[in-house]
Enzyme design. Structure first.
Site, mmCIF file in Angstrom:
data_model
loop_
_atom_site.group_PDB
_atom_site.id
_atom_site.type_symbol
_atom_site.label_atom_id
_atom_site.label_comp_id
_atom_site.label_asym_id
_atom_site.label_seq_id
_atom_site.Cartn_x
_atom_site.Cartn_y
_atom_site.Cartn_z
ATOM 1 N N LYS A 221 -6.132 -2.388 -9.814
ATOM 2 C CA LYS A 221 -5.413 -2.381 -11.086
ATOM 3 C C LYS A 221 -4.885 -3.767 -11.442
ATOM 4 C CE LYS A 221 -4.262 2.486 -11.512
ATOM 5 N NZ LYS A 221 -3.219 3.527 -11.609
ATOM 6 N N ARG A 255 -5.694 6.965 -3.813
ATOM 7 C CA ARG A 255 -6.793 7.177 -4.770
ATOM 8 C C ARG A 255 -7.470 5.813 -4.985
ATOM 9 N NH1 ARG A 255 -7.727 6.851 -10.347
ATOM 10 N NH2 ARG A 255 -9.123 8.478 -11.158
#
Length: 276
Positions: A221, A255
């Protein structure tokens, strides 16, 4: 700390990995990468071989500013792939990344195992009752607004307190609807700026007050690659570093796009935690 997945109890006291399989053309890292059945099966087989307990399938991009797609388009993208994976890997535990109750119901009826909802029911008031009827595990994430608007909604007085208050209400609502297996996700990158993401990571352990498993979705991210001044494609090492911190601070599920490296984090942290 266990969840019931298709009749099997998955013990989350030992952290698990959820592998990401994006079916969208515009996801920030792997959008459009898996264009045909062979590529999808190959990637899924690799993630399972590398140790993923869950495979999380998403057909609606939740990246900041993502375009809206119709429910019919989401169905067309996701339902055939759920069937494909279950046909090829009958024991697979498929997680469905959707905020739409109709998609959730159809996918569970097709054989998926759990639902991963970025909105915790806020974008579809039928979601919580639907999950309660289906009796499947439910991942609820903290977010404000929608993927289209969330970048403008990162104003908080006391971030961790507000997230905990949000989950206290949402967990109570979910339990009223008969949802037994709940996992909470603080929503790294969803209506949070970079420093706010690091604040959540630093104080992640404070979310343990809910006595529920915590999912950390940090993989590649912007909080990783913006700090390191690189790109999502170059952010694996940074992701590994932050996944390690998340595990030390109480994460039960990672995740990720890169299962092998996440499993190595878990192995090392588990060994570290065994030392008196």
């Amino acid at each position: 700390m266990t969840i019931n997945c298709n009749g099997s109890l998955i013990n989350l006291s030992t952290p698990k990995v959820m592998g990401i399989l994006n079916l969208t053309p515009d996801s920030f890292y792997d959008g459009g990468k898996y264009k045909n059945e062979n590529e999808i099966l190959k990637q899924t087989e690799l993630m399972l071989k590398d140790g993923a307990t869950f495979i999380d399938i998403g057909a609606y991009s939740s990246r900041p500013g993502a375009d809206h797609i119709s429910i019919e388009e989401e169905k067309k993208r996701i339902l055939p792939i759920v069937s494909l994976l279950l046909d090829k890997f009958p024991e697979i535990l498929v997680s469905i990344d959707t905020f739409r109750s109709e998609i959730a119901k159809l996918c569970i009826e097709t054989g998926a195992t759990l639902i991963n909802d970025i909105s915790s029911g806020d974008l579809d008031d039928k979601m919580l009752p639907t999950i309660g009827e289906l009796k499947v595990p439910y991942i609820m994430m903290h977010m404000k607004g929608t993927p289209k608007t969330m970048k403008t909604l990162d104003q908080y007085d006391k971030l961790i307190i507000e997230i905990n208050t949000f989950f206290a209400k949402k967990v109570a609502d979910a339990k009223k609807c008969g949802i037994n297996d709940i996992i909470i996700d603080p929503g790294f990158g969803f209506a949070k700026n970079t420093l706010q993401n690091f604040e959540i990571l630093k104080y992640l352990i404070l979310l343990e007050s809910h006595n529920l498993p915590i999912l950390a979705g940090l993989s590649r991210k912007s909080m990783v690659y913006k700090i390191l001044n690189n790109t999502p494609q170059e952010a694996l090492n940074g992701t590994t570093a932050l996944n390690t911190i998340a595990l030390l601070n109480g994460a039960s599920i990672l995740r990720v796009h890169d299962v092998k490296e996440a499993m190595e984090c878990i192995t090392l942290v588990n060994t570290y935690n065994q030392v008196d």
